[in-house]
Design an enzyme around this catalytic site. Structure first.
Site, PDB file in Angstrom:
ATOM      1  N   LYS A 138       9.981   3.223   6.796  1.00  0.00           N
ATOM      2  CA  LYS A 138       8.726   3.918   6.473  1.00  0.00           C
ATOM      3  C   LYS A 138       9.075   5.307   5.993  1.00  0.00           C
ATOM      4  O   LYS A 138      10.111   5.863   6.353  1.00  0.00           O
ATOM      5  CB  LYS A 138       7.831   4.009   7.713  1.00  0.00           C
ATOM      6  CG  LYS A 138       6.363   4.257   7.408  1.00  0.00           C
ATOM      7  CD  LYS A 138       5.621   2.976   7.096  1.00  0.00           C
ATOM      8  CE  LYS A 138       4.168   3.221   6.777  1.00  0.00           C
ATOM      9  NZ  LYS A 138       3.398   1.962   6.723  1.00  0.00           N
TER      10      LYS A 138
HETATM   11  P1  NAD Z   1      -6.232   4.558   2.397  1.00  0.00           P
HETATM   12  O1  NAD Z   1      -5.701   5.895   2.115  1.00  0.00           O
HETATM   13  O2  NAD Z   1      -6.581   3.654   1.267  1.00  0.00           O
HETATM   14  O3  NAD Z   1      -7.528   4.663   3.343  1.00  0.00           O
HETATM   15  C1  NAD Z   1      -7.495   5.354   4.560  1.00  0.00           C
HETATM   16  C2  NAD Z   1      -8.910   5.381   5.108  1.00  0.00           C
HETATM   17  O4  NAD Z   1      -8.896   5.999   6.402  1.00  0.00           O
HETATM   18  C3  NAD Z   1      -9.875   6.188   4.248  1.00  0.00           C
HETATM   19  O5  NAD Z   1     -11.133   5.546   4.228  1.00  0.00           O
HETATM   20  C4  NAD Z   1      -9.974   7.511   5.023  1.00  0.00           C
HETATM   21  O6  NAD Z   1     -11.185   8.192   4.778  1.00  0.00           O
HETATM   22  C5  NAD Z   1      -9.902   6.995   6.444  1.00  0.00           C
HETATM   23  N1  NAD Z   1      -9.572   8.054   7.397  1.00  0.00           N
HETATM   24  C6  NAD Z   1      -8.596   8.997   7.292  1.00  0.00           C
HETATM   25  N2  NAD Z   1      -8.642   9.825   8.342  1.00  0.00           N
HETATM   26  C7  NAD Z   1      -9.644   9.383   9.139  1.00  0.00           C
HETATM   27  C8  NAD Z   1     -10.183   9.827  10.370  1.00  0.00           C
HETATM   28  N3  NAD Z   1      -9.673  10.892  11.006  1.00  0.00           N
HETATM   29  N4  NAD Z   1     -11.230   9.138  10.900  1.00  0.00           N
HETATM   30  C9  NAD Z   1     -11.743   8.083  10.252  1.00  0.00           C
HETATM   31  N5  NAD Z   1     -11.273   7.617   9.085  1.00  0.00           N
HETATM   32  C10 NAD Z   1     -10.243   8.263   8.528  1.00  0.00           C
HETATM   33  O7  NAD Z   1      -5.150   3.861   3.367  1.00  0.00           O
HETATM   34  P2  NAD Z   1      -4.910   2.332   3.640  1.00  0.00           P
HETATM   35  O8  NAD Z   1      -3.825   1.868   2.756  1.00  0.00           O
HETATM   36  O9  NAD Z   1      -6.212   1.616   3.658  1.00  0.00           O
HETATM   37  O10 NAD Z   1      -4.302   2.393   5.109  1.00  0.00           O
HETATM   38  C11 NAD Z   1      -5.124   2.411   6.281  1.00  0.00           C
HETATM   39  C12 NAD Z   1      -4.309   1.926   7.459  1.00  0.00           C
HETATM   40  O11 NAD Z   1      -3.800   0.619   7.177  1.00  0.00           O
HETATM   41  C13 NAD Z   1      -3.070   2.772   7.796  1.00  0.00           C
HETATM   42  O12 NAD Z   1      -2.858   2.721   9.191  1.00  0.00           O
HETATM   43  C14 NAD Z   1      -1.949   2.035   7.094  1.00  0.00           C
HETATM   44  O13 NAD Z   1      -0.689   2.307   7.665  1.00  0.00           O
HETATM   45  C15 NAD Z   1      -2.388   0.614   7.339  1.00  0.00           C
HETATM   46  N6  NAD Z   1      -1.803  -0.372   6.431  1.00  0.00           N
HETATM   47  C16 NAD Z   1      -1.924  -0.263   5.075  1.00  0.00           C
HETATM   48  C17 NAD Z   1      -1.367  -1.248   4.266  1.00  0.00           C
HETATM   49  C18 NAD Z   1      -1.523  -1.232   2.771  1.00  0.00           C
HETATM   50  O14 NAD Z   1      -1.108  -2.209   2.114  1.00  0.00           O
HETATM   51  N7  NAD Z   1      -2.149  -0.252   2.170  1.00  0.00           N
HETATM   52  C19 NAD Z   1      -0.654  -2.315   4.828  1.00  0.00           C
HETATM   53  C20 NAD Z   1      -0.562  -2.402   6.206  1.00  0.00           C
HETATM   54  C21 NAD Z   1      -1.139  -1.432   6.995  1.00  0.00           C
END
Ligand code: NAD
Length: 442
Positions: A132
Site C-alpha cells: 500500500k
Molecule cells: P473515494 O475517494 O472514491 O471515496 C471516499 C468516500 O469517503 C467519499 O465519499 C468521501 O466523501 C468519504 N469520506 C471521506 N472522509 C469521510 C468522513 N470523515 N466521514 C464520512 N465520509 C467520508 O474512495 P474509495 O475508492 O471509494 O475508497 C473508500 C474505501 O474503500 C477506502 O477505505 C478504501 O481503502 C476502500 N477500498 C477501495 C477500493 C477501490 O477499488 N477504490 C478497493 C478496496 C477498498
C-alpha cells in the site's frame, strides 16, 4: 486440549519476543489501524496449526519506504510532502495495493492497509502479496498541475521498489484513473519502456480494464447478496445506509438500489442525508459528481453526522475510512448485516460487540476484494496485450467472489468463528504455506 491446538500453541510460543525485539516503528501507535490488524492476527494464530511457527512474518512488514516529495507550487514556493510505500508480504507474488492521498495518512495506517492487502489477496487467491502507498496531503487543495507534479515525483521516488513484477499500485481514497495514468507514464519514462502493467485502475485507453472502476462496489454487492441469502434477508425492499459515496460506496449503493433496496441514508465528508422512502441514487450520484459531496442534495433530510449510526436499516455499508465503527457506536447500530466496503472500518472491540448482538459482519478482506480481483485481470490483460469484454470480466469476478465467500462461510460455520477470523484463517494459511515452501534466504 486437542493435539492440533496444543501443537499450534507450542509453535506460537516458540517465538521469543524478548530475544527478537520489535523494530521501533512497530511498537508505536498500537491503538491505530496497525494495532487493530495485530489484534486480528492474534485471533487467528490459534487456528493455524503447525503454520503458526511462521506467524511472526505476518506481524512485520517486509519493506517500508518513506520518501520526501518536493514540488514547485503554482505560487513559486516549494512544498514538501511525506510519501510512503509499504510492502507487507510478497511470499505469494508481487506486492499489490492502492495509493491513498489524504491529509491524515500515517505510516501506521499504510502498514495496516498493506497487511490487509496481503490477507485479501490470499483470501480471493490472486497471485499477489500485499502492499500500500500514500501521501500525507489534502489533494483538494492542490491545482491540477500541482497534483500531477506531486504524483510524478512520488512515483519516481518509489520507482526503486515498484514494477510490474515487483509491486503494482492502484487507486484508493482520492486517487483515480488519471493519477494512475501519470504514474504509469512516469515509471515508463524512467525505465525507457511502455510499462502498462506497473499500475492497475488505468484509463481503458491506456491498458485499463473494462469493469475495473465498478469492480469493488460490484464485489460488495455480490458477497452482500450471498450473505443475505444465508441469513434469510430479502434484498428487495431492504433498507441500506452507506457511509462514503465514492468509488466503492457509490457503485455498491447503485447496485443495491437496482436490486430493489432502499438507500435510506448516506454520509460522506460533506454531509449526512436521510430519506425513509429511499434516496434517488442516480440523481444522487450526479449531484456528487457535480458538487463533490452528498451535502445539499434536494429531496432528502439533513441529519446530524453522529445520528447516522442510529439509522433504522437492514444493511450498513461503511465505505469511507478506518475505525468508523468502534466501541462508542457499535452498540447503537440497528442493521442485521454490515458489509465492509472500506478497509479496516471496524475495530476489534466493535467486532466483539457486534458479534454479541448477532449482527453479521462481512469483513473488508473479502467484501471489498472485487477491486483487486479485476486489477489482477487488468494486469493479466496488459501482459498478454489481449483484452476481454466487460461481460467476461464481470462473470469471472462474480465467480471468484462467490467461490471465496463460500469457502470462508464454510470455515466460519465449521470452526464457529466470525467471518473475519474465518477469512484470516483461509488467507493466513495460504500466505504462511508459501512462506514455508520458499524457506528462508540464505
Ligand atoms: P473515494 O475517494 O472514491 O471515496 C471516499 C468516500 O469517503 C467519499 O465519499 C468521501 O466523501 C468519504 N469520506 C471521506 N472522509 C469521510 C468522513 N470523515 N466521514 C464520512 N465520509 C467520508 O474512495 P474509495 O475508492 O471509494 O475508497 C473508500 C474505501 O474503500 C477506502 O477505505 C478504501 O481503502 C476502500 N477500498 C477501495 C477500493 C477501490 O477499488 N477504490 C478497493 C478496496 C477498498
Amino acid at each position: 486440549m486437542s493435539k492440533a491446538t496444543s501443537t499450534a500453541q507450542a509453535a506460537a510460543a516458540a517465538v521469543d519476543h524478548s530475544a527478537h525485539p520489535l523494530p521501533s516503528y512497530l511498537e508505536a501507535d498500537n491503538l491505530g489501524p496497525w494495532g487493530n490488524y495485530l489484534q486480528q492476527v492474534d485471533r487467528v494464530i490459534p487456528h493455524l496449526g503447525s503454520l503458526a511457527r511462521w506467524a511472526e512474518t505476518l506481524k512485520r512488514p517486509k519493506r517500508i519506504l518513506i520518501v520526501d516529495v518536493p514540488i514547485h507550487m503554482d505560487d513559486g514556493t516549494v512544498a514538501h510532502f511525506e510519501g510512503y510505500r509499504v510492502q507487507h508480504n510478497v511470499s505469494r507474488g508481487p506486492g499489490k495495493g492502492g495509493v491513498r492521498f489524504h491529509q491524515d495518512v500515517t505510516l501506521s495506517e499504510v502498514m495496516a492497509l498493506s497487511a490487509w492487502m496481503s490477507v485479501k489477496n490470499a483470501a480471493v487467491n490472486v497471485p499477489y502479496g500485499g502492499a500500500k502507498g500514500g501521501i500525507r496531503v489534502d489533494p483538494k487543495k492542490l491545482s491540477r498541475g500541482e497534483l500531477e507534479r506531486m504524483t510524478r515525483r512520488y512515483t519516481s521516488e518509489i520507482g526503486i521498489i515498484i514494477g510490474p513484477n515487483k509491486d503494482i499500485p492502484a487507486p484508493d481514497v482520492n486517487t483515480n484513473d488519471q493519477i494512475m495514468a501519470w504514474m504509469m507514464d512516469t515509471y515508463s519514462m524512467n525505465t525507457g519502456s511502455t510499462s502498462t502493467g506497473v499500475v492497475t485502475g488505468k484509463p481503458v485507453d491506456l491498458g485499463g480494464s473494462l469493469g475495473r472502476r465498478e469492480a469493488t462496489g460490484r464485489g460488495v454487492f455480490t458477497v452482500g447478496v450471498e450473505a443475505a441469502n444465508h441469513i434469510g434477508l430479502e434484498i428487495s425492499g431492504s433498507r441500506i445506509a452507506v457511509q462514503g459515496f465514492g468509488n466503492v460506496g457509490g457503485v455498491a449503493g447503485k447496485l443495491f438500489a437496482e436490486a430493489g433496496a432502499r438507500i435510506v441514508a448516506v454520509q460522506d465528508h460533506g454531509g449526512t442525508i436521510y430519506r425513509e422512502a429511499g434516496l434517488d441514487v442516480p440523481s444522487l450520484l450526479k449531484h456528487v459528481e457535480e458538487n463533490g459531496s452528498v451535502g445539499g442534495f434536494p429531496e432528502s433530510e439533513v441529519i446530524a453526522s453522529d445520528s447516522f449510526w442510529d439509522v433504522e436499516c437492514d444493511i450498513l455499508i461503511p465505505a469511507a475510512l478506518e475505525q468508523q465503527i468502534n466501541a462508542s457506536n457499535a452498540g447503537r447500530i440497528k442493521a442485521r448485516m454490515i458489509i465492509e466496503g472500506a478497509n479496516g472500518p471496524t475495530t476489534p472491540a466493535a467486532d466483539d460487540i457486534l458479534q454479541e448482538r448477532n449482527i453479521l459482519v462481512l469483513p473488508d478482506v473479502i467484501a471489498n476484494a472485487g477491486g483487486v480481483t479485476v486489477s489482477y485481470f487488468e494486469w493479466v490483460q496488459d501482459f498478454s496485450s489481449f483484452f476481454w469484454d466487460e461481460d467476461e470480466i464481470n462473470a469471472r469476478l462474480v465467480k471468484i467472489m462467490k467461490h471465496a465467500f463460500a469457502a470462508v462461510w464454510a470455515v466460519s460455520q465449521d470452526q464457529k468463528v466470525s467471518l473475519r477470523t474465518a477469512t484470516f484463517i483461509v488467507a493466513c494459511k495460504r500466505i504462511l504455506h508459501t512462506r514455508e515452501l520458499r524457506g528462508l534466504y540464505p
